[in-house]
Design a protein around this motif. Sequence first.
Motif: not given
Length: 596
Positions: A478-501
């Motif tokens: 019912s909500g979007n999945g959280g994006d993953g993060v790189p293992n060498k950086s705190p920034s997000r890998c935008i769009g890697s989480g699933g899309t709500k449906y």
Amino acid sequence: LNGTISAAGRGPEDGDGDESAAGGSGGSIWITSGTVVQPGSSQVSAIASVRSGEIDFIEGLGTSENLAVAQKGRILAPGGCCSRCMCGGGGRVLTEVFQGAMPRNIISSGGCFRDAVKMDKDGCRCGSAGTSAFRKLSQGRWRRWHSSAPQLRQSPAESRAWLPRWIWNRHLLTRQSRISSPDGVTIVRIDNSHAVSLAGTKLAQPTPMSAFTERVVLHLNDAVVVPFEQDPSWSLSGLSLLSDQVGSTIRHLGPGPIILNFSVPNEGLELAFSSTLEARELHVLAAQHITLRQNAAIDASAALLHAITEINAYQGALGQGEGTFELRAESALLGSGRLTMATVIVEKDLVIKRGSRFLSSQRRCDQLPAPVMNPCDSLMASDVWMRNGSIVDNVTFDIVLASKSGSLGFEEDSEIHAAAILLCSSSNIVVGGMINAQGLGCPPNRGEGPGAPPAESARHSENHGLESKCGGGGGAHSGNGGDGVPNKSPSRCIGSGGTKYDGWWASDNSGSAKPSKLPTWSASGGGGQSAGAGGGIIWVHTHTLELASNSTCFSARGEDAAAWADGARDGSGGGAGGSILINASFILGDGHFEAG
């Protein structure tokens, strides 16, 4: 009867030089009398423990005080045996009386040798049990029989003309005693406890049994019975699987159902210590009660269990891992069970006992949005057996527990685990344990909105000169999945989480905010090799829902991804939370709900 009537099988002499010689089977004994009186009958009601085969029948009867009484009045038809342990099967005994109880000291067990356990390396086995049967005759039947009984001057052919067919037909005798009793119910006993006392759990061959065409009360004691027909249907007034030592077993090996059809009234179905009913498909119909004692079990790929009063299985187990069970009774006490699906519908109270574990063995990734409805309405009103858990369009339930006019009770430390759970009560539901669908939705990398798996990024580590890696995304529901993060950086890998449906859809009438669908779509798994699965569905409908303690929990959480510390080799995503739907007038208590 102050002596012994014996048709026991004999074993060959050990010194006869014939290594292939084997023990003979017990024969047949038929007694018809006004009554049977034995020494001490008023004091001794149990069948005495008498050993069979080449073992002295007197041995092991009991204490010295009752030994003199117990050895008298014996009716013996056991199989024979010898030191080579090639043993005969038990015979058959029928006793008909006008008054009195079933005689004691009837022995029709298979033959067995004292050292059977030691000789197991040679394939040593005891003989299979025979049968003993008892029935009362009405006064009219007794007079008809007495006036038509053959005289000694008659020829054998003339003499047997009045015999019931089962007693002289050799084919039927090799299967079992087929007994009809228009004046009363016949008691049939298959007892191999005396062979078991010598061989322990190393039982003999099973006893084959033909279907009962007329109602009987069937007692098994430390015996194994295999129905002779491919699709047997037994007419019963009672069935007891008894246990002196190792328990009894009915094992149906055919592809079709075994039907245990109880007449009304009846003595019900009882499985004593360590006894089992095993079949691919089992139907128990109209038993007065169904009771499972300690370590007893009913194991079937499909089972329909119907009791008029109570199903009491909290000391035993329903299912051994795979199976679809449906239970109906006035009330039920349930313990542990490992099943694929289970539906339990009672008129009054249904209780899951303290410390019990009721488990479904499957997860679900096939659910779709359900219409706005109360699934319990059709369930409570219907008397139709529901074999596939399909009560609501688009949703299939794995465990359904319903009380039409009573309550559902889950005692402390009890647990229900299933991908889709439906609880219904017109009164109240009291939960002191856990109702759990955690991680039982879509598996990792599956579902309508799974998380993306870990992927290489273009970012490089300044310290090591190595490529960094985006972690897997979380699953959506019912909500979007959280994006993953790189293992060498705190920034997000935008769009890697699933899309709500999934969610509360508006109806076709855009002016209405009333939802047209419920959020029952299967929750998606996270992305990656060690990702978590999505949560399942819990649906509750009752007047009052009481959470009996602060440890009470309803959980449809998504499953966590495996951590690096636990050996995961990639940064995978967690599963999405599932659905908890509650329709209640009051919610009381201190427990909690989890669907994240």
